[in-house]
Design an enzyme around this catalytic site. Structure first.
Site, short mmCIF file in Angstrom:
data_model
loop_
_atom_site.label_atom_id
_atom_site.label_comp_id
_atom_site.label_asym_id
_atom_site.label_seq_id
_atom_site.Cartn_x
_atom_site.Cartn_y
_atom_site.Cartn_z
N LYS A 1 1.03 44.51 48.00
CA LYS A 1 1.71 45.56 47.75
C LYS A 1 0.96 46.55 48.40
O LYS A 1 1.53 47.95 49.07
CB LYS A 1 1.75 46.41 46.59
CG LYS A 1 2.67 45.08 45.15
CD LYS A 1 3.95 45.14 45.92
CE LYS A 1 4.95 44.48 45.29
NZ LYS A 1 6.62 44.50 45.38
N THR B 1 11.29 44.04 33.95
CA THR B 1 12.88 43.13 34.37
C THR B 1 12.22 41.75 34.54
O THR B 1 10.93 41.57 33.62
CB THR B 1 12.04 43.44 36.10
OG1 THR B 1 10.96 42.59 36.50
CG2 THR B 1 12.63 45.05 36.78
N TYR C 1 -1.71 39.78 44.27
CA TYR C 1 -0.63 40.57 43.92
C TYR C 1 -0.45 42.06 44.89
O TYR C 1 -0.01 42.22 44.96
CB TYR C 1 -0.29 40.78 43.31
CG TYR C 1 1.63 41.77 42.77
CD1 TYR C 1 2.42 41.19 42.53
CD2 TYR C 1 0.80 42.96 41.86
CE1 TYR C 1 3.52 42.36 42.26
CE2 TYR C 1 2.38 43.74 41.05
CZ TYR C 1 3.75 43.06 41.92
OH TYR C 1 4.45 43.39 42.06
#
Length: 315
Positions: free
Chosen positions: A179, A212, A175
């Site tokens: 990014k 989120t 991840y």
């Protein structure tokens, strides 16, 4: 920039915007931009979630100009089809927010094209999408591309020898790589825009740590990170609307700079109001950025216009 909020967004009337992602930060971006008068296209892979997002926005703001379009960033054919529809239906595009992401699935998964899911969705899908939309962006009014990164990029490494994590898959490391790739892409896109005279601003932003569905949708609600979010999230994580502020600042603030990076101003950039974010040193490596660009064109099969970046930009 002190305590910049959605109240500071300039009038967006007449601006056409594409936001990737139907929930979380993408939804909050769409809410704020429609309130400011923009014409917003929410692009995502799940039509049910897209229709729900559009319905919620219109329920709160009946005059909102917003619609949903299918876009699966994990499928290059879907990305190309979306770009083709946009070219047919619109003369220009003023703002692209590359926001959608998947985070840390516990087992390695692949996209429709065989890419590792996080690298393929978070980065390669957006790299290809931006290429398909570049002609429209170049005809836009004060056009911007905003690439959403993460504080996870601080620990990211581009592993060119195993960029698809085929030999070693560690969810958060992969991840972080995706990014960091978004940051490298954002800065390289600005260098190329400057060199070619595209008059396009490429700006990066990160949301800090926000509430989120990114963690539950990736690692799962019963994973360690999912449980952390469930029990400590209300205390540690800021609301999604707050987390969206750096992206909205990058997207709309007249003083936001091309090639800039913005994030929250409090608690190690985990929460707060927009400020200039600390850029991790690997994101400034122009040689890695140029190599990543070439690799990305080869992997996706998309090509950007040939640009010669001035030598001093690589110093």
């Amino acid at each position: 920039m002190a305590q910049w909020t959605t109240q500071d967004i300039p009038n967006q009337q007449g601006r056409l915007v594409v936001v990737t992602g139907t929930g979380g930060l993408g939804y909050e971006d769409a809410v704020a931009l429609t309130r400011a008068g923009a014409d917003v296209i929410i692009a995502g892979r799940n039509p049910a979630k897209g229709v729900e997002a559009v319905g919620k926005i219109r329920a709160e703001n009946p005059r909102a100009s917003v619609r949903f379009e299918v876009l699966d960033l994990a499928n290059l054919a879907s990305v190309a089809a979306f770009g083709q529809r946009m070219q047919v239906e619109h003369p220009r595009l003023d703002l692209l927010i590359n926001n959608a992401a998947v985070m840390a699935p516990p087992q390695r998964q692949v996209t429709a094209d065989g890419f590792e899911l996080q690298f393929g969705t978070n980065y390669l899908g957006h790299f290809a999408l931006t290429a398909h939309l570049l002609p429209l962006l170049r005809r836009g009014h004060n056009s911007r591309v905003v690439n959403v990164a993460s504080i996870a990029a601080n620990n990211g490494v581009i592993r060119f020898d195993d960029v698809q994590a085929e030999r070693s898959y560690r969810p958060m490391a992969v991840y972080g790589q995706s990014k960091l790739a978004n940051l490298l892409f954002s800065f390289e896109l600005q260098r190329r825009s400057d060199a070619a005279g595209w008059t396009l601003l490429s700006i990066a932003a990160h949301p800090g740590i926000s509430r989120t569905e990114l963690i539950p949708n990736g690692a799962g609600s019963n994973s360690r990170s999912g449980l952390l979010r469930r029990f400590l999230g209300p205390l540690l994580f800021q609301p999604a609307a707050q987390g969206a502020l750096p992206t909205l600042y990058a997207a709309t603030a007249p003083e936001a700079k091309g090639g800039g990076y913005y994030g929250p101003n409090g608690l190690g950039e985990t929460r707060g109001f927009p400020k200039a974010a600390n850029i991790p040193a690997p994101a400034l490596d122009v040689n890695v950025a140029a190599r990543l660009w070439t690799v990305s064109e080869e992997l996706t099969g998309v090509t950007y216009p040939e640009v010669t970046v001035r030598t001093e930009m690589h110093s």
